[in-house]
Design a protein around this motif. Structure first.
Motif, short mmCIF file in Angstrom:
data_model
loop_
_atom_site.label_atom_id
_atom_site.label_comp_id
_atom_site.label_asym_id
_atom_site.label_seq_id
_atom_site.Cartn_x
_atom_site.Cartn_y
_atom_site.Cartn_z
N ASN A 277 0.86 -1.18 0.00
CA ASN A 277 0.00 0.00 0.00
C ASN A 277 0.90 1.24 0.00
O ASN A 277 2.13 1.12 0.12
N ILE A 278 0.27 2.40 -0.10
CA ILE A 278 1.06 3.63 -0.24
C ILE A 278 1.87 3.93 1.03
O ILE A 278 2.99 4.45 0.95
N ALA A 279 1.31 3.56 2.17
CA ALA A 279 2.04 3.82 3.42
C ALA A 279 3.35 3.03 3.42
O ALA A 279 4.41 3.56 3.79
N GLU A 280 3.27 1.78 3.00
CA GLU A 280 4.48 0.97 2.94
C GLU A 280 5.44 1.53 1.89
O GLU A 280 6.66 1.55 2.10
N PHE A 281 4.87 2.02 0.80
CA PHE A 281 5.72 2.63 -0.23
C PHE A 281 6.53 3.77 0.37
O PHE A 281 7.74 3.87 0.15
N TRP A 282 5.88 4.61 1.17
CA TRP A 282 6.59 5.76 1.73
C TRP A 282 7.54 5.40 2.87
O TRP A 282 8.35 6.21 3.26
N ARG A 283 7.39 4.20 3.39
CA ARG A 283 8.37 3.75 4.39
C ARG A 283 9.61 3.18 3.70
O ARG A 283 10.62 2.92 4.34
N THR A 284 9.49 2.94 2.38
CA THR A 284 10.60 2.28 1.69
C THR A 284 11.19 3.14 0.56
O THR A 284 12.16 2.76 -0.07
N TRP A 285 10.56 4.26 0.26
CA TRP A 285 11.02 5.13 -0.84
C TRP A 285 11.61 6.41 -0.25
O TRP A 285 10.95 7.08 0.54
N HIS A 286 12.79 6.77 -0.66
CA HIS A 286 13.46 8.00 -0.20
C HIS A 286 13.26 8.17 1.31
O HIS A 286 12.75 9.20 1.77
N ILE A 287 13.71 7.16 2.02
CA ILE A 287 13.46 7.08 3.46
C ILE A 287 14.04 8.29 4.19
O ILE A 287 13.42 8.82 5.13
N SER A 288 15.21 8.73 3.77
CA SER A 288 15.85 9.83 4.50
C SER A 288 15.03 11.12 4.42
O SER A 288 14.99 11.91 5.35
N LEU A 289 14.32 11.31 3.30
CA LEU A 289 13.50 12.52 3.18
C LEU A 289 12.18 12.35 3.93
O LEU A 289 11.75 13.25 4.66
N SER A 290 11.53 11.19 3.75
CA SER A 290 10.22 11.03 4.41
C SER A 290 10.37 11.02 5.93
O SER A 290 9.52 11.58 6.63
N PHE A 319 2.92 15.93 2.57
CA PHE A 319 2.99 15.46 1.19
C PHE A 319 3.13 16.61 0.19
O PHE A 319 3.86 16.51 -0.79
N LEU A 320 2.41 17.71 0.47
CA LEU A 320 2.51 18.85 -0.44
C LEU A 320 3.91 19.48 -0.36
O LEU A 320 4.51 19.84 -1.38
N VAL A 321 4.42 19.59 0.87
CA VAL A 321 5.76 20.15 1.04
C VAL A 321 6.78 19.21 0.39
O VAL A 321 7.73 19.67 -0.27
N SER A 322 6.55 17.93 0.55
CA SER A 322 7.46 16.96 -0.07
C SER A 322 7.46 17.12 -1.59
O SER A 322 8.50 17.09 -2.24
N GLY A 323 6.25 17.33 -2.14
CA GLY A 323 6.15 17.56 -3.58
C GLY A 323 6.93 18.79 -3.99
O GLY A 323 7.74 18.76 -4.92
N GLY A 337 0.11 15.83 -3.64
CA GLY A 337 -1.31 15.80 -3.27
C GLY A 337 -1.94 14.45 -3.55
O GLY A 337 -2.72 13.93 -2.74
N ILE A 338 -1.59 13.85 -4.68
CA ILE A 338 -2.14 12.52 -5.02
C ILE A 338 -1.73 11.50 -3.95
O ILE A 338 -2.54 10.70 -3.48
N HIS A 339 -0.47 11.57 -3.55
CA HIS A 339 -0.01 10.61 -2.53
C HIS A 339 -0.70 10.85 -1.20
O HIS A 339 -1.00 9.90 -0.47
N GLY A 380 0.65 0.34 -9.66
CA GLY A 380 -0.15 1.05 -10.66
C GLY A 380 -0.45 2.47 -10.23
O GLY A 380 -0.33 3.42 -11.03
N LEU A 381 -0.82 2.64 -8.96
CA LEU A 381 -1.15 3.99 -8.46
C LEU A 381 0.10 4.88 -8.45
O LEU A 381 0.05 6.04 -8.85
N VAL A 382 1.20 4.31 -7.98
CA VAL A 382 2.45 5.08 -7.95
C VAL A 382 2.85 5.48 -9.37
O VAL A 382 3.24 6.62 -9.64
#
Lengths: 482, 300
Positions: A277-290, A319-323, A337-339, A380-382
């Motif tokens: 799911n997206i939460a897991e995605f954000w725990r594993t993608w660009h971890i140092s920034l998130s 998420f908006l600031v991250s964008g 915003g989508i995320h 697919g969503l990502v």
């Protein structure tokens, strides 16, 4: 200087030898070497912008020491604001000045007003978003009394400018990196060897995956209006792999290079495309920034321990600031915003922490069908959101999406230069399978028991680099522009 | 140890799958001209993953052709001289431009005297030093790339340097050289003036045109062009107008393939991993040659 350049290929062994054989006796001299090498590494691109790093280093070093001495809350706040204003001021000017001026003028004219704003011809200094956040974390941690400032200026300068992660992260915390820089390092064969392995794997991701897909992605995005949906899907999926290969490849090379110098950087990617799911995605993608946003924005805003309304607001903010952090363009804001929109339902149904303890295939060799379905849906969503990330403008992204969903037809994609597409499909299938095999430890890409298997994998990965090396592509890293 | 084994593995892979390009050897003949060592065969390979793979065959005369060059008094023979585009190591020698022209003209034998980096001085000197052979040939076509092929006013031996000659025994290194992986090293060596010296470029276009014209006139007076049996194959889009006027004024035939290339906007005319003409490009060139002969009835 690029990690995948000949210059770096010469630079790295020289610095490595000087580090372990000439300067090893004195920590200060060794750190001075890190600073010199890092400045040379950065100055190779444009020496003028070195002054920004030096300035940022000086400010946060002085503010850090002053914060320790100062006990009055008002004065401490003032010092913090001074550091924030200086660091974010540079970032704001170089990265966002034109964006805000143009957006303001457009908004004004939308409501019928007339205003003239002057855009400036500004060059974005490479890596400014990364080292700014790194120095900010130092000052913020001292302000929150989580960290004691260092009195060793050379160690601090080395922390800010450490070349493996200077221009594209991982965005290190002072609590992790500074203690390592402040104490004597001892050469470890195992550490250096695992560093080299990570460098090779990172190079594979960058050269064989990201760079080889780049011309195809460029063509499809550039001519989106002429392609049917099947090709546009291909373009978005390929971009997903391109950006992953590019950025995680960079991170692996950075972590591997740091290991050569006896320093452990934090992991930045943990197989994000196997997220369910997206939460897991954000725990594993660009971890140092998130985690940076989590620790320095989300939690100070109240995090999850407040009312649902406020948590939703907080999620949107990060998420908006991250964008916006990624680039001064509304496309990145929409991407963020989508995320946020994908994340909020998980939070509302209490599913955002669902997969923390059990990464995919933790106890089984193969993922369950349910996991496979979730992985595909998340991917697919990502991938859909990547369209905004990759598009040049909002109009471009809407054209892409518009055609993706309106011209539902299949036509074999033929690249204008005639690239043989089957090669790339085979490459990606190999890549996905291999990533799944090594999914349990992102820092050990060649963790096989048998020597023969290990050797075969080294050889295949190097062969992949050679087979997909394209001397004609721009080899810089996508995240350099952020 | 791992490094050595990896090298062996890659060397074996490159050899087994024939990923590397074969390059036929050179020798210096009695006329002080470089020629390919006769009777060599191999494959031209382009792209990292053998995206293009075509055989070549060096004939007894030292040129890549499916024909042996044996001009006769009775037969109709046409010689096409030129650089690597005519040599055609990047194509199947059985489907070369010459072969395509032969298919379009009946009872004509085409001899392709092509060598990479062969400029007009080389071409004219070759005809000059092999007079007897070329007298039997009914027509001679010189291929001219205006900006490359008129840099000299007379023939002299151009040393053919092989980059990293010893290292070329390793097919892996040949392959890495071909795909551009060793380009940064080559660039640095070039900067340090090891290997090839950078060619002096003439900046001013007018000066360039005057020099090229002068070189052509000198070459012509030195080696002589037989106007009646000579044509120059060129791209008018890439050729100076004054030079074209000069050729016309002096009755030298030209065959222009540029117009055909210009019309072919939807179909690329060059290979993907190489700047040479692809099959379509070669068809266009061959068609121009065929039309030239049919229109002017020069072989009847």
């Amino acid at each position: 200087m690029l990690f995948n350049s000949f210059e770096f290929f010469v630079f790295l062994p020289i610095v490595f030898l000087a580090y372990w054989f000439i300067t090893f006796k004195s920590l200060r001299v060794q750190n001075a070497l890190i600073v010199t090498a890092s400045y040379a590494f950065y100055g190779w691109w444009d020496w003028r912008f070195l002054s920004l790093i030096v300035f940022s280093t000086l400010i946060d070093y002085v503010v850090g020491l002053a914060l320790e001495k100062e006990s009055g809350l008002g004065r401490r706040k003032l010092l913090l604001w001074f550091s924030l204003a200086a660091n974010l001021g540079f970032l704001g000017f170089f990265k966002y000045y034109n964006f805000f001026v143009d957006s303001f003028v457009e908004a004004f004219s939308f409501f019928g007003g007339e205003i003239s704003g002057r855009s400036l011809n500004i060059i974005l200094p490479v890596g400014i978003s990364f080292y700014t956040f790194q120095t900010l974390s130092y000052t913020l941690d001292i302000y929150k009394r989580k960290l004691e400032p260092t009195k060793d200026f050379m160690a601090f300068a080395a922390f800010v400018s450490f070349f493996p992660q200077l221009v594209a992260g991982p965005i290190e915390r002072a609590t992790n990196l500074l203690p390592q820089i402040s104490k004597k390092r001892v050469f470890s064969y195992e550490q250096a060897s695992s560093g080299l392995k990570l460098i090779i794997w990172g190079l594979f991701k960058k050269v064989a995956i990201a760079d080889s897909l780049a011309p195809i992605v460029d063509d499809i995005f550039l001519n989106a209006q002429d392609y049917p949906s099947s090709t546009l899907v291909l373009g978005a999926v390929f971009f997903g792999f391109q950006i992953y290969g590019d950025f995680s490849g960079y991170s692996d090379i950075a972590i591997g290079t740091a290991k050569l110098f006896g320093i452990e950087l934090m992991s930045n990617f943990k197989f994000p495309y196997f997220s369910r799911n997206i939460a897991e995605f954000w725990r594993t993608w660009h971890i140092s920034l998130s985690t940076w946003f989590r620790d320095y924005i989300y939690i100070p805003l109240g995090g999850s321990r407040t009312t649902k309304k406020l948590v939703i607001r907080n999620i949107f903010i990060i998420f908006l600031v991250s964008g916006l952090w990624h680039g001064a363009n509304w496309t990145f804001v929409i991407w963020g915003g989508i995320h946020a929109l994908l994340f909020i339902p998980l939070f509302l149904f209490n599913n955002n922490r669902k997969y923390i303890e059990n990464p995919v295939g933790a106890n089984n060799r193969f993922p369950s069908l349910r996991d496979l379905l979730n992985i595909t849906t998340t991917f697919g969503l990502v991938t859909l959101s990547w369209i905004f990330f990759r598009a040049e403008s909002l109009a471009h992204s809407f054209t892409y999406l518009g055609r993706l969903f309106s011209d539902l037809s299949f036509k074999e994609y033929v690249h204008p230069l005639g690239y043989r597409m089957i090669d790339y499909f085979i490459l990606l299938i190999f890549f996905i399978i291999y990533e799944y095999i090594i999914r349990k430890d992102e820092r050990k890409p060649f963790n096989f028991k048998h020597k023969t298997t290990r050797f075969l994998m080294y050889a295949l990965v190097v062969l992949g680099i050679v087979l997909f090396y394209d001397s004609g592509v721009d080899r810089s890293f996508i995240y350099f522009q952020f | 140890m791992y490094l050595f084994l990896a090298f062996l593995f890659l060397e074996a892979t490159v050899r087994i799958f024939h990923l590397h390009n074969d390059s036929p050897d050179w020798y210096l003949d009695e006329n002080k001209m470089y020629k390919r060592v006769p009777n060599q065969e191999g494959h031209a390979v382009f792209g990292n993953r053998r995206q293009q793979f075509s055989p070549f065959r060096i004939n007894a005369a030292g040129y890549n052709s499916y024909r042996e060059f044996e001009p006769t008094e009775d037969g109709v023979e046409v010689a096409i001289l030129g650089d690597s585009f005519i040599e055609g190591l990047h194509q199947d020698y059985r489907n070369s431009i010459g072969r395509k022209v032969e298919r379009g003209l009946s009872n004509v034998h085409i001899y392709e005297y092509g060598h990479s980096d062969f400029d007009l001085a080389d071409q004219m000197y070759l005809v000059h030093t092999n007079k007897e052979e070329f007298e039997k040939v009914d027509f001679i076509i010189y291929e001219l790339k205006y900006y490359n092929d008129l840099l000299r006013s007379e023939y002299s031996v151009k040393p053919r340097k092989v980059v990293f000659p010893l290292l070329r025994h390793s097919k892996l290194l040949v392959y890495l050289l071909d795909i551009g992986m060793i380009d940064p090293v080559k660039r640095i060596l070039r900067k340090l003036s090891i290997g090839q010296k950078p060619r002096k470029d003439i900046e001013d276009n007018l000066t360039k045109d005057l020099i090229f014209m002068d070189n052509f006139i000198k070459l012509n007076s030195k080696y002589g062009l037989e106007k009646d049996k000579t044509a120059i194959l060129l791209d008018t889009r890439q050729t100076n107008k004054a030079f074209l006027d000069y050729l016309e004024k002096h009755g030298i035939h030209t065959i222009d393939y540029g117009r055909g290339f210009e019309k072919s906007t939807n179909k690329p005319t060059t290979l993907i991993y190489d700047q040479h003409w692809n099959d379509h490009g070669r068809n266009l060139v061959a068609n121009e040659i065929i039309s030239f002969f049919k229109k002017n009835q020069l072989l009847e």
